[in-house]
Design a protein around this motif. Structure first.
Motif, PDB file in Angstrom:
ATOM      1  N   SER A 268       0.823  -1.215   0.000  1.00 15.35           N
ATOM      2  CA  SER A 268       0.000   0.000   0.000  1.00 15.35           C
ATOM      3  C   SER A 268       0.855   1.263   0.000  1.00 15.35           C
ATOM      4  CB  SER A 268      -0.936   0.001   1.204  1.00 15.35           C
ATOM      5  OG  SER A 268      -0.192  -0.113   2.412  1.00 15.35           O
TER       6      SER A 268
ATOM      7  N   ALA B  98      -2.974   4.094  -5.572  1.00 12.25           N
ATOM      8  CA  ALA B  98      -4.414   4.007  -5.391  1.00 12.25           C
ATOM      9  C   ALA B  98      -4.797   4.509  -4.011  1.00 12.25           C
ATOM     10  CB  ALA B  98      -4.888   2.564  -5.582  1.00 12.25           C
TER      11      ALA B  98
ATOM     12  N   THR C 169     -11.161   0.650   3.135  1.00  9.24           N
ATOM     13  CA  THR C 169      -9.951   0.269   2.402  1.00  9.24           C
ATOM     14  C   THR C 169      -9.830  -1.243   2.308  1.00  9.24           C
ATOM     15  OG1 THR C 169      -8.833   2.282   3.149  1.00  9.24           O
ATOM     16  CG2 THR C 169      -7.444   0.512   2.318  1.00  9.24           C
TER      17      THR C 169
ATOM     18  N   GLY D  91     -10.220  -3.204  -3.532  1.00  4.81           N
ATOM     19  CA  GLY D  91      -8.936  -3.617  -4.090  1.00  4.81           C
ATOM     20  C   GLY D  91      -8.711  -5.118  -3.952  1.00  4.81           C
TER      21      GLY D  91
ATOM     22  N   ILE E  90      -4.090  -1.605  -1.607  1.00  6.49           N
ATOM     23  CA  ILE E  90      -4.551  -0.260  -1.215  1.00  6.49           C
ATOM     24  C   ILE E  90      -4.255  -0.032   0.257  1.00  6.49           C
ATOM     25  CG2 ILE E  90      -6.572   1.228  -1.014  1.00  6.49           C
ATOM     26  CD1 ILE E  90      -7.800  -0.224  -3.328  1.00  6.49           C
TER      27      ILE E  90
END
Length: 450
Positions: free
Chosen positions: A199, A303, A397, A401, A450
């Motif tokens: 991430s 991202a 989050t 993803g 992410i």
């Protein structure tokens, strides 16, 4: 032991069908396509390469948009069947020059003749293009290379300094007008990279699966000498290499392991990294290799997703091309799974964006961003505004993803493995020494958390 072999189009049309043993129902092609198209088992979005329906094992691979399928009732090695399907596709391509639905339909007599020689009563006889020449006598009806799909070889290499010759898409048994054969040989270094970013942008895993692919149109079986990097090393006994290797090719190329085609002789490989071989007709892999040495990734993906209200959130994506500006990547697609309670997505592209499309797949809650091409050194961004049907009760989050990416970069390879020179043993004025090597990098698994 194979019971049936068939080829289906993307629409499910039966292009080629051969029943070798008569022990599987005739409607197997329809059963297979219905199962693949409406797969709803195990939580997977698409059907696995092998599955069982009513006691029949179905194996399939996708080649240039066509489904090559084999069926059997016995417990057979999946790896064996997948390799067989790939080899059948390669043999058909060698004979037809171009492998697509149009060429298969126009050459169905030749294709069935090939299938009857490759497999007899379900048992494999040979998949060698060279050996099949003694048993297959039908001539192919060659399809015009100009009618290739937009995703074909010519399209992938458009805009590069080295375009593939027409020979790449012609049959190995076809002759030029006047009965002559233009003698050419083509070498491709194709690399598929797997890479995972954390991430925070650090590389967690990286791997290259590569192959040196050769397609020969030489008569008389001349000996070929292929020289690779002199500083090429096999195995990681030298220890890890710190940092990235230069894109200019400086620094040793260290492969974890490799294997060679049966026709390759390695007499000089240990001393000067030269391969000697007498190439068989058609397309074949000279060498397969794997590399986990640190390399500079061609793309960086950033991202970010954050809540902007009780039922709203925003996604920000940025793709940075970290290769030379003289190189262009083609057919780029970025995908990102969104929270399951996402109901609507609106997109905002960067100002002046061209050749880009966006889409929200509501069935599987996936964001898709497609770019026709990306020039080296450039950056592209996308902003997406999400609308939810319910408030998030967890970490948004973790419910999104990871971001995945697919692409093709012609005339570029990350490992820096190179063909230094190609020597043809037979002296002839008809051999064409130009445009004989091309490089292609593709994404196998390119993922950013992410």
């Amino acid at each position: 032991m194979i019971s049936q072999f068939f080829v289906l189009s993307q629409r499910g049309d039966n292009i080629v069908f051969r029943d070798y043993r008569g022990e599987v129902p005739k409607g197997s092609a329809e059963i297979f396509f219905r199962k693949v198209k409406f797969w709803e088992d195990g939580g997977l979005e698409e059907a696995p390469p092998v599955f069982n329906v009513d006691g029949v094992n179905y194996f399939h691979v996708k080649v240039v948009g066509l489904l090559f399928v084999a069926t059997t009732r016995v417990n057979i090695s999946p790896s064996f069947v997948f390799e067989l399907l790939q080899r059948i596709a390669r043999v058909i391509k060698d004979y037809l020059g171009i492998l697509n639905e149009d060429s298969l339909r126009k050459n169905f007599v030749l294709v069935y003749e090939l299938l009857d020689e490759v497999i007899d009563f379900g048992y494999v006889q040979t998949t060698s293009t060279e050996l099949l020449k003694s048993y297959v006598f039908n001539e192919p009806l060659v399809i015009d290379a100009a009618r290739l799909s937009p995703l074909g070889p010519a399209a992938i290499f458009s805009g590069t300094k080295r375009m593939p010759g027409i020979a790449v898409t012609k049959s190995v048994v076809a002759t030029e007008p006047g009965g002559r054969r233009r003698e050419e040989i083509f070498v491709d270094i194709i690399e598929k990279i797997s890479l995972t970013f954390s991430s925070s942008g650090y590389i967690l895993t990286s791997e290259i699966d590569g192959t040196i692919q050769m397609k020969s149109y030489l008569t008389g079986n001349p000996e070929i000498r292929l020289a690779l990097n002199e500083d090429l090393s096999i195995g990681r006994s030298q220890g890890p290499v710190s940092g990235y290797r230069s894109s200019s090719g400086s620094g040793a190329v260290i492969l974890d392991d490799c294997n060679f085609h049966e026709s390759v002789r390695l007499d000089s490989f240990d001393t000067n990294r030269t391969l000697s071989l007498i190439p068989p007709d058609g397309e074949f892999p000279v060498m397969n290799y794997r590399m986990t040495q640190a390399f500079k990734p061609p793309f960086r993906i950033n991202a970010l997703i954050e809540e902007t209200g009780s039922l709203k959130a925003e996604v920000f994506l940025k793709v940075s091309a970290e290769f030379a500006s003289s190189i262009t990547a083609n057919t780029i697609k970025v995908q990102m799974p969104l929270p399951k309670y996402t109901t609507r997505v609106s997109f905002e592209l960067e100002p002046g964006a061209t050749g880009q499309t966006t889409d929200f797949k509501e069935t599987n809650k996936r964001l898709e961003w497609s770019l026709k091409k990306i020039t080296g050194g450039s950056e592209h961004t996308l902003r997406a505004k999400l609308t939810f049907s319910q408030e998030s009760h967890g970490n948004i989050t973790k419910e999104s993803g990871p971001v995945s990416m697919t692409f093709t970069i012609p005339m570029y390879n990350v490992s820096q493995l190179q063909v230094k020179y190609l020597q043809i043993g037979k002296k002839s004025g008809t051999h064409d020494p130009y445009r004989w090597v091309r490089y292609v990098t593709q994404a196998n698994s390119y993922v950013a958390r992410i």
